[in-house]
Write a protein that holds these residues in place. Sequence first.
Motif, PDB file in Angstrom:
ATOM      1  N   TYR A  47       0.855  -1.187   0.000  1.00  0.00           N
ATOM      2  CA  TYR A  47       0.000   0.000   0.000  1.00  0.00           C
ATOM      3  C   TYR A  47       0.888   1.233   0.000  1.00  0.00           C
ATOM      4  CZ  TYR A  47      -3.218   3.632   1.589  1.00  0.00           C
ATOM      5  OH  TYR A  47      -3.951   4.788   1.691  1.00  0.00           O
ATOM      6  N   ASP A  48       0.775   2.046  -1.030  1.00  0.00           N
ATOM      7  CA  ASP A  48       1.547   3.283  -1.155  1.00  0.00           C
ATOM      8  C   ASP A  48       0.658   4.315  -1.828  1.00  0.00           C
ATOM      9  OD1 ASP A  48       3.299   5.326  -1.493  1.00  0.00           O
ATOM     10  OD2 ASP A  48       4.843   4.167  -2.524  1.00  0.00           O
ATOM     11  N   PRO A  49       0.064   5.229  -1.055  1.00  0.00           N
ATOM     12  CA  PRO A  49      -0.900   6.171  -1.640  1.00  0.00           C
ATOM     13  C   PRO A  49      -0.282   7.217  -2.554  1.00  0.00           C
ATOM     14  CG  PRO A  49      -0.493   6.710   0.657  1.00  0.00           C
ATOM     15  CD  PRO A  49       0.220   5.423   0.388  1.00  0.00           C
ATOM     16  N   VAL A  50       1.043   7.328  -2.589  1.00  0.00           N
ATOM     17  CA  VAL A  50       1.678   8.371  -3.412  1.00  0.00           C
ATOM     18  C   VAL A  50       2.421   7.773  -4.599  1.00  0.00           C
ATOM     19  CG1 VAL A  50       1.904   9.990  -1.493  1.00  0.00           C
ATOM     20  CG2 VAL A  50       3.730   8.351  -1.924  1.00  0.00           C
ATOM     21  N   GLN A  51       2.146   6.539  -4.953  1.00  0.00           N
ATOM     22  CA  GLN A  51       2.883   5.912  -6.041  1.00  0.00           C
ATOM     23  C   GLN A  51       2.660   6.624  -7.368  1.00  0.00           C
ATOM     24  OE1 GLN A  51       1.487   2.057  -7.275  1.00  0.00           O
ATOM     25  NE2 GLN A  51      -0.495   2.329  -6.288  1.00  0.00           N
ATOM     26  N   GLN A  52       1.449   7.187  -7.588  1.00  0.00           N
ATOM     27  CA  GLN A  52       1.212   7.913  -8.838  1.00  0.00           C
ATOM     28  C   GLN A  52       2.121   9.137  -8.934  1.00  0.00           C
ATOM     29  OE1 GLN A  52      -1.166   7.043  -6.686  1.00  0.00           O
ATOM     30  NE2 GLN A  52      -2.677   5.780  -7.745  1.00  0.00           N
ATOM     31  N   TRP A  53       2.348   9.796  -7.799  1.00  0.00           N
ATOM     32  CA  TRP A  53       3.224  10.973  -7.810  1.00  0.00           C
ATOM     33  C   TRP A  53       4.678  10.572  -8.039  1.00  0.00           C
ATOM     34  CZ3 TRP A  53       1.478  15.579  -8.636  1.00  0.00           C
ATOM     35  CH2 TRP A  53       0.167  15.895  -8.260  1.00  0.00           C
ATOM     36  N   VAL A  54       5.047   9.411  -7.566  1.00  0.00           N
ATOM     37  CA  VAL A  54       6.390   8.919  -7.849  1.00  0.00           C
ATOM     38  C   VAL A  54       6.585   8.786  -9.357  1.00  0.00           C
ATOM     39  CG1 VAL A  54       7.962   6.962  -7.595  1.00  0.00           C
ATOM     40  CG2 VAL A  54       6.627   7.742  -5.637  1.00  0.00           C
ATOM     41  N   LEU A  55       5.572   8.238 -10.040  1.00  0.00           N
ATOM     42  CA  LEU A  55       5.641   8.114 -11.498  1.00  0.00           C
ATOM     43  C   LEU A  55       5.694   9.476 -12.171  1.00  0.00           C
ATOM     44  CD1 LEU A  55       5.520   6.429 -14.090  1.00  0.00           C
ATOM     45  CD2 LEU A  55       3.017   6.444 -13.887  1.00  0.00           C
ATOM     46  N   VAL A  56       4.863  10.424 -11.702  1.00  0.00           N
ATOM     47  CA  VAL A  56       4.839  11.767 -12.297  1.00  0.00           C
ATOM     48  C   VAL A  56       6.201  12.428 -12.182  1.00  0.00           C
ATOM     49  CG1 VAL A  56       3.901  14.097 -12.028  1.00  0.00           C
ATOM     50  CG2 VAL A  56       2.362  12.126 -11.992  1.00  0.00           C
ATOM     51  N   PHE A  57       6.792  12.396 -10.990  1.00  0.00           N
ATOM     52  CA  PHE A  57       8.092  13.035 -10.796  1.00  0.00           C
ATOM     53  C   PHE A  57       9.192  12.314 -11.567  1.00  0.00           C
ATOM     54  CE2 PHE A  57       6.170  14.788  -6.782  1.00  0.00           C
ATOM     55  CZ  PHE A  57       6.251  16.115  -7.170  1.00  0.00           C
ATOM     56  N   ALA A  58       9.085  11.011 -11.697  1.00  0.00           N
ATOM     57  CA  ALA A  58      10.091  10.271 -12.471  1.00  0.00           C
ATOM     58  C   ALA A  58      10.040  10.681 -13.945  1.00  0.00           C
ATOM     59  CB  ALA A  58       9.865   8.767 -12.325  1.00  0.00           C
ATOM     60  N   VAL A  59       8.813  10.862 -14.485  1.00  0.00           N
ATOM     61  CA  VAL A  59       8.666  11.262 -15.887  1.00  0.00           C
ATOM     62  C   VAL A  59       9.175  12.689 -16.101  1.00  0.00           C
ATOM     63  CG1 VAL A  59       6.991  11.744 -17.709  1.00  0.00           C
ATOM     64  CG2 VAL A  59       6.775   9.661 -16.350  1.00  0.00           C
ATOM     65  N   THR A  60       8.770  13.616 -15.222  1.00  0.00           N
ATOM     66  CA  THR A  60       9.220  15.003 -15.378  1.00  0.00           C
ATOM     67  C   THR A  60      10.725  15.125 -15.169  1.00  0.00           C
ATOM     68  OG1 THR A  60       8.665  15.435 -13.048  1.00  0.00           O
ATOM     69  CG2 THR A  60       6.997  15.977 -14.708  1.00  0.00           C
ATOM     70  N   MET A  61      11.289  14.287 -14.328  1.00  0.00           N
ATOM     71  CA  MET A  61      12.735  14.307 -14.127  1.00  0.00           C
ATOM     72  C   MET A  61      13.456  13.925 -15.423  1.00  0.00           C
ATOM     73  SD  MET A  61      14.945  12.362 -11.185  1.00  0.00           S
ATOM     74  CE  MET A  61      14.711  10.731 -11.898  1.00  0.00           C
ATOM     75  N   MET A  62      12.944  12.907 -16.118  1.00  0.00           N
ATOM     76  CA  MET A  62      13.548  12.508 -17.379  1.00  0.00           C
ATOM     77  C   MET A  62      13.362  13.576 -18.450  1.00  0.00           C
ATOM     78  SD  MET A  62      14.997   9.794 -16.584  1.00  0.00           S
ATOM     79  CE  MET A  62      15.604   9.441 -18.227  1.00  0.00           C
ATOM     80  N   LEU A  63      12.194  14.227 -18.479  1.00  0.00           N
ATOM     81  CA  LEU A  63      11.977  15.311 -19.436  1.00  0.00           C
ATOM     82  C   LEU A  63      12.931  16.472 -19.180  1.00  0.00           C
ATOM     83  CD1 LEU A  63       8.068  15.395 -19.682  1.00  0.00           C
ATOM     84  CD2 LEU A  63       9.683  14.549 -21.392  1.00  0.00           C
ATOM     85  N   GLY A  64      13.097  16.833 -17.914  1.00  0.00           N
ATOM     86  CA  GLY A  64      14.027  17.909 -17.575  1.00  0.00           C
ATOM     87  C   GLY A  64      15.444  17.568 -17.971  1.00  0.00           C
ATOM     88  N   LEU A  65      15.834  16.312 -17.766  1.00  0.00           N
ATOM     89  CA  LEU A  65      17.173  15.894 -18.157  1.00  0.00           C
ATOM     90  C   LEU A  65      17.346  15.972 -19.671  1.00  0.00           C
ATOM     91  CD1 LEU A  65      19.888  14.666 -17.324  1.00  0.00           C
ATOM     92  CD2 LEU A  65      18.845  12.401 -17.547  1.00  0.00           C
ATOM     93  N   LEU A  66      16.303  15.583 -20.424  1.00  0.00           N
ATOM     94  CA  LEU A  66      16.375  15.649 -21.885  1.00  0.00           C
ATOM     95  C   LEU A  66      16.538  17.088 -22.361  1.00  0.00           C
ATOM     96  CD1 LEU A  66      16.119  14.164 -24.593  1.00  0.00           C
ATOM     97  CD2 LEU A  66      13.646  14.496 -24.454  1.00  0.00           C
ATOM     98  N   ILE A  67      15.768  18.004 -21.768  1.00  0.00           N
ATOM     99  CA  ILE A  67      15.861  19.418 -22.154  1.00  0.00           C
ATOM    100  C   ILE A  67      17.251  19.966 -21.855  1.00  0.00           C
ATOM    101  CG2 ILE A  67      15.025  21.736 -21.602  1.00  0.00           C
ATOM    102  CD1 ILE A  67      12.257  20.500 -21.175  1.00  0.00           C
TER     103      ILE A  67
END
Length: 496
Positions: free
Chosen positions: A414-434
């Motif tokens: 049970y992890d109620p913030v797992q969706q936010w973990v995914l969101v931050f992981a995606v934005t982190m990769m986008l920021g790295l690409l930019i």
Amino acid sequence: MSTALVLLFLLALAALPGAMLPQRNLNVQKVSQYIAAQPTLGPLFDKLELFDVFSSFWFTAIYVLLFLSLIALRSQPVRAPRNLSRLPHHFHGVVDISHDEALTRVRQSLKGWRVAVRSEKDSEVSVSAEKGYLREAGNLVFHFSLIGLLVTVAIGKLVGYEGSVIVIADGGPGFCNTSPAVYDSFRAGSATDGTGLAPFCIKVNDFSADYLDTGQAEMFTSNISYQSGQDIATNTWKDYRLRVNEPLRTDGARVYLTGHGYAPQFTVTFPDGQSRTETMQFQPDDAVTFLSSGALRFDPPGGSFPNPDERRKNQIAIEGLFAPTASFSGTLLTSSFPDARDPAVAIDIYKGDTGLDTGIPQSIFSLNKEMINQGRLVKQDRVNLRPGETRTLTDGTQVRFDGAKEFANLQVSYDPVQQWVLVFAVTMMLGLLISLVIRRRRMWVRLRPGAGPEQVDLELGGLARTDHAGWGGEFDDLREKLVADQRSSPPMRVSM
């Protein structure tokens, strides 16, 4: 930034033991086996929290330091270097304009750049400028996304929980997520006490495994029934096919199929004709052939003996090995394949006080050796049995091996913030690409008083933070804007 990179490297390095050693939150049994097999290193690793890497104090300290190192606001462009002539792009000359007009022209020419004006010694003024905002934005997105990732992971560790439970795959009662007591192992976050769990119930109807010819498992599949929310009130069951890496998601929790094993079933018939049947999971000792070990304890039914003391002295215990595909070397039992093609057991049968009512915790996989050493539990026989075979003891007690059922090892997370973990992981990769694609440039201008009141000694320096074609031409354009229609004395010097 360098500190953050070092801490990020340390974080990756610190995670290595978590990948190389069994972790207690995933498999308590493997951790216990490792400690038992390594009597010197095992306890030392346990003290160093290498079996609980991601919740250890030292791992937490590293990512907290990383979190703090990344909290930094955008700083002004760095000061102009002392010797601008050492830069890849350089210009030095005297321009016939006033100091104020030169500074105004510099500001106008660097419109769109991030500019910082600083006063230096001897009436010198330096202008520092940077360009490449999207690259900076990418860096900021990457950094703050990494901070968000660390924060959400920490929150998940605080309010989440993980539990593992073994369920016999025979469509039996299964378990309900109502209390930590229903789990074989349960790890709650620091802010969770195990109460108020979202209730849901699961029954495991069957289990099947696909094996390669070598005996290596290819896929585990289990058909389960579950109910949650209003389904519990109406006693409505829903079906789901549970497979490895295909968890059931219900009430914010995820139910994973993490493993399986065998639960031998025995029936003990006491001298008065009353019988008891027990099915108990055995611990897989060989991960390839699933040769397993375990123990069972049988308490005589009420009325079998005249008083509790006699009843306690006539308890039956079984300890031994189970092989899903039996292979005998003399009387020694081994297993040649993990599937239940030819099951058999090699067991020791004991009679006496098994310690069931002593209140002392016992392992479900082995008997209490103290009871055996004290003579309170006495070995009666050693025998190999296949399904349906029976061994009769000297007092008339019969022990029958009925066969074996498979069990499924389920993990509830049970992890109620797992969706936010995914969101931050995606934005982190986008920021790295930019930050990798956008180029970043720096320009410095130093203005010194000239020989006359309407003369300025102008020196420019340019540096590209990344090697991109076209920066030289951009530097020339900026230089032309600053010295346009101006006579220079002495002649201007340009180095590229």
